[in-house]
Design a protein around this motif. Structure first.
Motif, short mmCIF file in Angstrom:
data_model
loop_
_atom_site.label_atom_id
_atom_site.label_comp_id
_atom_site.label_asym_id
_atom_site.label_seq_id
_atom_site.Cartn_x
_atom_site.Cartn_y
_atom_site.Cartn_z
N PHE A 43 0.85 -1.29 -0.11
CA PHE A 43 -0.09 -0.08 0.05
C PHE A 43 0.76 1.24 0.12
O PHE A 43 0.55 2.20 -0.67
N LEU A 44 1.87 1.30 0.94
CA LEU A 44 2.82 2.59 0.90
C LEU A 44 3.30 2.70 -0.48
O LEU A 44 3.16 3.58 -1.11
N PRO A 45 3.96 1.54 -1.04
CA PRO A 45 4.48 1.95 -2.54
C PRO A 45 3.57 2.18 -3.41
O PRO A 45 3.70 3.12 -4.43
N ILE A 46 2.14 1.97 -3.23
CA ILE A 46 1.21 2.25 -4.43
C ILE A 46 1.37 3.64 -4.40
O ILE A 46 1.02 4.33 -5.36
N ILE A 47 0.92 4.04 -3.02
CA ILE A 47 0.74 5.65 -2.70
C ILE A 47 2.01 6.39 -3.40
O ILE A 47 1.91 7.45 -4.06
N ALA A 48 3.09 5.64 -2.83
CA ALA A 48 4.41 6.55 -3.35
C ALA A 48 4.51 6.68 -4.83
O ALA A 48 4.83 7.46 -5.61
N SER A 49 4.28 5.46 -5.57
CA SER A 49 4.28 5.63 -7.02
C SER A 49 3.16 6.68 -7.68
O SER A 49 3.51 7.26 -8.66
N LEU A 50 1.82 6.70 -6.85
CA LEU A 50 0.96 7.48 -7.49
C LEU A 50 1.74 9.21 -7.24
O LEU A 50 1.29 9.87 -8.13
N VAL B 149 4.61 -2.40 -10.43
CA VAL B 149 4.13 -0.93 -9.93
C VAL B 149 4.72 -0.74 -8.71
O VAL B 149 5.14 0.54 -8.58
N THR B 150 5.26 -1.83 -7.99
CA THR B 150 5.43 -1.24 -6.56
C THR B 150 6.93 -1.44 -6.51
O THR B 150 7.38 -1.03 -5.58
N ILE B 151 7.51 -1.84 -7.62
CA ILE B 151 8.84 -2.17 -7.40
C ILE B 151 9.80 -0.99 -7.01
O ILE B 151 10.88 -1.18 -6.42
N VAL B 152 9.36 0.16 -7.93
CA VAL B 152 10.53 1.33 -7.63
C VAL B 152 10.35 1.91 -6.02
O VAL B 152 11.41 1.97 -5.61
N PRO B 153 9.15 1.97 -5.60
CA PRO B 153 9.04 2.45 -4.45
C PRO B 153 9.66 1.22 -3.12
O PRO B 153 10.38 1.41 -2.15
N VAL B 154 9.48 -0.14 -3.47
CA VAL B 154 10.02 -0.89 -2.58
C VAL B 154 11.51 -1.00 -2.72
O VAL B 154 12.14 -1.12 -1.62
N PHE B 155 12.02 -0.88 -3.96
CA PHE B 155 13.46 -0.63 -3.92
C PHE B 155 13.98 0.47 -3.23
O PHE B 155 14.92 0.45 -2.56
N ARG B 159 16.29 0.42 0.44
CA ARG B 159 17.56 1.13 0.67
C ARG B 159 17.46 1.75 1.92
O ARG B 159 18.18 2.12 2.69
N GLY B 160 16.19 2.54 2.21
CA GLY B 160 16.11 3.39 3.29
C GLY B 160 16.14 2.20 4.47
O GLY B 160 16.54 2.81 5.58
N MET B 161 15.89 1.08 4.51
CA MET B 161 15.98 0.41 5.70
C MET B 161 17.50 -0.21 5.90
O MET B 161 17.57 -1.05 6.51
N GLY B 162 18.21 0.21 4.92
CA GLY B 162 19.62 -0.25 4.89
C GLY B 162 19.81 -1.72 4.35
O GLY B 162 20.66 -2.37 5.01
N LEU B 163 18.72 -2.14 3.58
CA LEU B 163 18.84 -3.82 3.33
C LEU B 163 19.27 -3.65 1.95
O LEU B 163 19.03 -4.86 1.28
N SER B 164 19.63 -2.69 1.35
CA SER B 164 19.99 -2.96 -0.14
C SER B 164 20.88 -3.96 -0.58
O SER B 164 21.85 -4.26 0.38
N ASP B 165 20.81 -4.78 -1.48
CA ASP B 165 21.80 -5.63 -1.85
C ASP B 165 22.30 -6.74 -0.72
O ASP B 165 23.08 -7.11 -0.45
N ALA B 169 16.57 -8.24 1.32
CA ALA B 169 15.58 -7.41 0.35
C ALA B 169 14.74 -8.24 -0.43
O ALA B 169 13.66 -7.87 -0.82
N LEU B 170 15.20 -9.51 -0.59
CA LEU B 170 14.28 -10.54 -1.63
C LEU B 170 13.08 -11.13 -0.72
O LEU B 170 11.90 -11.51 -1.02
N ILE B 171 13.55 -11.30 0.57
CA ILE B 171 12.86 -12.21 1.38
C ILE B 171 11.52 -11.27 2.05
O ILE B 171 10.24 -11.69 2.03
#
Lengths: 309, 303
Positions: A43-50, B149-155, B159-165, B169-171
């Motif tokens: 949900f947070l990523p969807i909002i961020a995407s928007l 759709v969510t992959i960019v914010p999740v990425f 990063r923000g959580m310090g879990l990059s690479d 990050a996958l789990i």
């Protein structure tokens, strides 16, 4: 004994208010991993995407508000436009092939045959589903190689000259479709197999008595009976085909030119190669709207065309 | 055999009653199945060959020496299987590490999904709380959101959580599962209520009822969630491609693509040996969990 014990037990049983209080908290604890996880990672990523879709941002410099520019890119940027066109053509061709092959094979398996053969064929058609799209694309890439590929060798046996499978725009688009369908028809096949097996035998026998055989029986008896499954299978096939990425990425990397570039490939490239996160988000949102439209259509169509028993 | 005798029987019958409208019928019954059966078996044989052929070609080519791997016509049966390609895979890429990474990622996701989906599914099926339907609808709605759709914010979040690479990050993002939750809810709804009532009469609280009565009964449902998660994430390519950067965090599908890149078109047999190696665990799951996998895949379609 039994009569005396039931009475105190009922009084021991916690009062309803207490029970529901415990249950409420238990429910909260039980839901926490799933609901919090989804809030954070969906949900947070969807909002961020928007929000991101209205900005230009490359992570390094500060985000810059650009209004609808990122969406305008969809109409103007030739690569983006072509990729959406490719995706739609891909979805139409791949889904028709996938459903046609699956339905044909599933209905052929309904005929009388030794059960070991049925089990063998069912497992065979379902097997590619457990392989990774990346590894399938890797070996298919070698099979479709123009000079030393086994496909062109087989074609040469029947006198067909070598096809530049991965270097001509049309042929490479065809390869992406073929490889995708090869791997995924088993899913629709399983759905159809289940639906066909559930049709009561008496209905076909009755149709037989009325003189309906072959195609007539299939179109007038079988198809209406499995129409709910046909609808679900087609919607699921469309939704997953809209998201195709692994096959074109490994097989052709979008080329030659942009001939096999899909919408998801452009999302990936905009975000992680060109560092245009806003543009990637905008493309992603358009794709989501497409998927939601397909799902909404499913609900409308199911009211009109699907025959429920 | 028996159908043949039956058909000749009806043929004789129709022959005795000349020119009745019943005559064309037996003929059609006699001819169509024969032509149909041959055509059907031919079509099924072609389909099976086209489905298995590429996999068998991959296996046989991986068993040839690198120099022979380009030879045409391809021999489908390697007379002298040669395992140098397999040795070469181990030299070219760190197979052990890739398998370990894949196993760790896939195993933890499967375990996490089984645990979280069981808890949430149980809550939705058998516990009372406010907003149940609304929350359940929200959970289901996430099934329609494509990962792209969510992959960019999740990425960025990672990063923000310090879990990059990292493998986490996958789990972590893969553990909350709408489909698994839905499946477990259906599973718990299918179990009878009597056990819970009996346990409640014996004084068991909601936690005891869950832990001692329903969890043991839910094991088959959990297996479906686990096997589906295994199959999906073992083969996953898109998220690892984005969320892992250094080769030490690669999973098998990424490692294979790297192997292909390293070698270009130098030797097919080495790349294909890698492909075969990566298929083995999926094959084991397929053989032992075929029924479970099939049920899981089709469960989503018959809501």
């Amino acid at each position: 004994m039994t009569t005396t014990s039931t009475v105190p037990r009922q009084t021991v049983k916690p009062p309803a208010v207490h029970r529901s209080f415990v249950e409420r908290w238990l429910a909260r604890i039980f839901l926490a991993p799933t609901v919090l996880g989804m809030a954070l990672f969906t949900f947070l990523p969807i909002i961020a995407s928007l929000v991101l879709a209205f900005f230009r941002w490359d992570i390094i410099s500060a985000p810059q508000f650009v209004g609808l520019d990122n969406f305008a890119v969809l109409a103007q940027d030739p690569t983006v436009r072509v990729s959406f066109l490719n995706t739609i053509v891909f979805v139409v061709v791949a889904v028709i092939l996938q459903l046609g092959i699956a339905l044909g094979l599933a209905s052929m398996l309904q005929a009388r045959m030794p059960s070991w053969l049925r089990v063998f064929l069912r497992s065979t058609f379902f097997f590619p589903l457990v392989l990774s799209a990346a590894s399938v694309s890797i070996f298919m890439r070698y099979m479709f190689n123009e000079q030393f590929g086994v496909v062109n060798w087989l074609l040469s046996l029947v006198g067909i000259p070598a096809v530049p499978w991965l270097t001509s725009p049309t042929a490479s688009a065809a390869v992406v479709v073929l490889v995708y369908v090869w791997q995924n028809f088993g899913f629709s096949f399983l759905l159809f197999l289940g639906a066909l097996t559930n049709i009561p035998k008496e209905l076909h026998e009755a149709a037989n008595l009325d003189g309906a055989t072959g195609w007539k029986q299939f179109s007038n008896v079988t198809l209406p009976l499995i129409s709910p499954t046909v609808l679900v299978a087609s919607v699921m096939a469309i939704i997953s085909a809209l998201q195709v990425f692994d096959q074109p990425y490994v097989l052709t990397n979008g080329g030659p030119g942009d001939s096999t570039r899909t919408a998801v490939m452009v999302i990936f490239e905009s975000a992680f190669q060109q560092l245009e996160f806003g543009k990637a988000s905008a493309i992603g949102l358009v794709l989501t709207v497409l998927i939601l439209a397909v799902t909404a259509l499913q609900f409308r169509l199911s009211r009109r065309f699907v025959f429920y028993q | 055999m028996s159908s043949q005798t039956l058909q000749t029987g009806t043929g004789k019958h129709s022959g005795s009653t000349t020119d009745t409208p019943a005559t064309p019928k037996p003929r059609r019954v006699r001819r169509l199945p024969a032509a149909g059966t041959v055509g059907r078996y031919a079509a099924l044989a072609v389909a099976a060959a086209l489905t298995l052929g590429p996999v068998l070609w991959t296996l046989s080519t991986s068993l040839r020496t690198p120099s022979e791997s380009f030879n045409l016509p391809p021999s489908f049966l390697p007379i002298n299987p040669d395992f140098t390609a397999y040795q070469e895979v181990f030299k070219q890429i760190n197979v052990g590490l890739l398998v370990l990474n894949s196993a760790l990622v896939t195993g933890l996701i499967a375990f996490g999904q089984m645990a979280s989906a069981t808890l949430a599914g149980y809550a939705f099926a058998r516990l009372d709380f406010r907003g149940k339907n609304a929350i359940f609808s929200l959970v289901l709605a996430t099934m329609m959101v494509p990962v792209q759709v969510t992959i960019v914010p999740v990425f960025m979040l990672i990063r923000g959580m310090g879990l990059s690479d990292t493998l986490l990050a996958l789990i972590l993002p893969a553990i909350p599962t709408a489909f698994g939750t839905f499946l477990m809810r259906q599973y718990f709804l299918g179990l009878p209520n009597d056990f819970a009532e009996a346990a409640a009469l014996d004084g068991a609280g909601p936690w005891r009822i869950f832990r001692s009565v329903y969890v043991p009964l839910a094991v088959p449902g959990m297996a479906i969630v686990g096997i589906l998660a295994f199959n999906f994430h073992w083969n996953e390519f898109f998220r690892p491609l984005i969320l892992t950067i250094s080769e030490q965090n690669f999973t098998l599908p990424l490692g294979l693509v790297t192997l292909q890149g390293n070698l270009g078109t130098g030797s097919i047999s080495v790349v294909l040996a890698g492909v075969i190696l990566s298929m083995l665990p999926a094959l084991v799951v397929f053989i032992f969990g075929q029924r479970t996998l099939r049920e899981g895949l089709t469960a989503g379609a018959s809501k």
